[in-house]
Design an enzyme around this catalytic site. Structure first.
Site, PDB file in Angstrom:
ATOM      1  N   TYR A 107       0.856  -1.186   0.000  1.00 34.16           N
ATOM      2  CA  TYR A 107       0.000   0.000   0.000  1.00 34.16           C
ATOM      3  C   TYR A 107       0.887   1.229   0.000  1.00 34.16           C
ATOM      4  O   TYR A 107       1.853   1.317   0.764  1.00 34.16           O
ATOM      5  CB  TYR A 107      -0.878   0.002   1.257  1.00 34.16           C
ATOM      6  CG  TYR A 107      -1.696   1.275   1.428  1.00 34.16           C
ATOM      7  CD1 TYR A 107      -3.014   1.323   0.999  1.00 34.16           C
ATOM      8  CD2 TYR A 107      -1.138   2.403   2.021  1.00 34.16           C
ATOM      9  CE1 TYR A 107      -3.765   2.483   1.150  1.00 34.16           C
ATOM     10  CE2 TYR A 107      -1.873   3.572   2.167  1.00 34.16           C
ATOM     11  CZ  TYR A 107      -3.194   3.608   1.730  1.00 34.16           C
ATOM     12  OH  TYR A 107      -3.922   4.752   1.883  1.00 34.16           O
ATOM     13  N   GLU A 137      -3.624   7.766  -3.762  1.00 38.72           N
ATOM     14  CA  GLU A 137      -3.598   6.485  -3.064  1.00 38.72           C
ATOM     15  C   GLU A 137      -3.467   5.345  -4.073  1.00 38.72           C
ATOM     16  O   GLU A 137      -4.237   5.281  -5.033  1.00 38.72           O
ATOM     17  CB  GLU A 137      -4.881   6.301  -2.252  1.00 38.72           C
ATOM     18  CG  GLU A 137      -4.860   5.047  -1.398  1.00 38.72           C
ATOM     19  CD  GLU A 137      -6.176   4.837  -0.653  1.00 38.72           C
ATOM     20  OE1 GLU A 137      -7.242   4.847  -1.295  1.00 38.72           O
ATOM     21  OE2 GLU A 137      -6.126   4.662   0.574  1.00 38.72           O
TER      22      GLU A 137
END
Ligand code: GDP
Ligand code: MN
Length: 405
Positions: free
Chosen positions: A126, A214
């Site tokens: 991530y 993101e």
């Protein structure tokens, strides 16, 4: 009391639009096409000429992988090696609703599907960059545990979340990008590659005035590539004037029609489920108005944010939108005239009341620039407008006017 406002982003981009921005700026994403029919999906798959194809429903919500279509098809993300299957899958995606844990229960209609070259993922991490108020600037956030819900990782394994604060003047340092790549678990030559992607993403973040970029998963492939497999970008509304190309891409297909109508007049509309319409200027005042209505036992039906630089015609349009909502049983105007001239608001209000033949009680609280002239305009109008001295008074009067019914 917690305010129940759903913060709707002013600007929304689909995954494919974000990835186009990334690709144009040298960030590694899969080759892809975007289609809106099953036939085009098949054609796209042929053109990609890839070992494996991935189809991805384009909706603004996340969690698509685990979503369910109203056609019965499970999963908003599908991999297949057979181009024929691409058409069949696309047929069960396009035109159907996809429900994920981030959408309303009935899901969101899928109009577009991304057809991309699938890659073999060996590891999912991530990575995000955000503008963080508590750090007064950008922060890199990463976890070697990617692909999954990052909130869950943060709750169960907070030690697996790594942060790196960036000095916006100095920019991102090589050592910072390297440290993040290492924390994400990239080894050997992959570490340099990941650091390189991180720097490119940071530069993109700055260039496009993002508040958040993101990438989940920020993955590594069996062929030794670091690739951004998913992308979500949020933008700073205040940068619209210098990011015209990006704001022109705004995907409003999932908005309520009323939100789009409001946007046409530079108004921001947020729908809620009570019965008191709120006409305010500024997000802060919207929150305060919401709280004080709740505290006095009422419920807001919506918010219409006028922003700064107001024109009389906008006030009229605002009233038109607010009164078109059948839930609305009273209107509360709460405007602080700092930049806004209260007399303009007052003239807009009286004009709207007359022309729209307003049927519901109207409570007005104006404060600030030119407020006395504004109050004169309202009181000499002969219209049934209730003036309020402050926010508390306004909320009480609005709640009472609804309760009386
Ligand atoms: P989200 O569920 O809305 O976050 O959609 P994502 O784009 O993140 O896709 C969900 C999952 O699909 C990812 O976490 C990956 O595991 C998988 N996925 C997406 N693209 C590919 C691909 O090209 N190859 C493989 N093997 N898996 C993929
Ligand atoms: Mn994802």
């Amino acid at each position: 009391m917690a305010t129940q406002l759903t913060p709707r982003r002013w600007l929304n981009l689909q995954e494919y639009q974000s990835k186009k921005l990334m690709a144009d700026n040298g960030v590694k994403v899969q080759r892809f096409f975007v289609v809106d029919t099953a036939n085009e999906a098949l054609e796209a798959a042929k053109k990609l000429n890839a070992k494996e194809i991935v189809l991805k429903a384009q909706i603004l919500a996340g969690g698509r992988g685990k979503g369910i279509f109203s056609s019965g098809l499970k999963g908003g993300v599908h991999l297949t090696k057979d181009p024929k299957v691409v058409g069949q899958l696309a047929k069960q995606m396009i035109g159907y609703n996809l429900a994920t844990k981030q959408t309303p229960k009935e899901g969101v209609k899928v109009n577009k599907v991304m057809v991309a070259e699938a890659l073999d993922i060996s590891r999912e991490t991530y990575f995000a960059i955000l503008m963080d108020r508590s750090c007064n600037g950008p922060v890199l956030v990463g976890s070697p545990q990617g692909g999954v819900d990052i909130e869950e990782v943060a709750a169960s394994n907070p030690e697996l979340i790594f942060k790196e604060q960036i000095d916006i003047i100095e920019g991102i340092k090589d050592s910072q990008a390297q440290r993040m790549a290492e924390n994400l678990g990239f080894l050997g030559p992959l570490k340099n590659q990941a650091a390189d992607e991180i720097k490119k993403l940071y530069n993109l973040f700055l260039k496009i005035d993002a508040t958040q970029v993101e990438v989940n998963p920020f993955g590594e492939t069996t062929e030794g590539q670091v690739v951004c497999f998913d992308a979500k970008i949020n933008f700073d509304d205040n940068a619209e004037f210098r990011q015209k190309d990006i704001f022109a891409m705004d995907d409003r297909s999932e908005n309520e029609p009323i939100e789009n109508e409001a946007a046409r007049y530079d108004l921001k509309y947020i729908g809620l489920d009570g019965n008191i319409a709120c006409f305010v200027n500024g997000a802060g005042l919207a929150m305060a108005t919401c709280d004080i209505i709740f505290l006095n036992g009422g419920k807001p039906a919506n918010f219409l944010d006028l922003g700064g630089g107001v024109k009389e015609a906008q006030v009229y349009q605002a009233f038109k939108l607010l009164t078109a909502d059948p839930k609305v049983e009273a209107i509360l105007v709460n405007i602080f005239g700092g930049i806004v001239n209260c007399a303009i608001i007052a003239n807009g209000i009286t004009k709207a009341c007359r022309e729209l033949e307003l049927k519901v009680p109207l409570v007005v609280r104006l404060e600030g620039t030119n407020v006395h002239e504004a109050q004169d305009i309202l009181s000499s109008s002969g219209l049934p407008i209730t003036s309020a001295v402050d926010l508390e008074d306004a909320a009480k009067k609005a709640v009472a006017s609804v309760a009386k019914k």
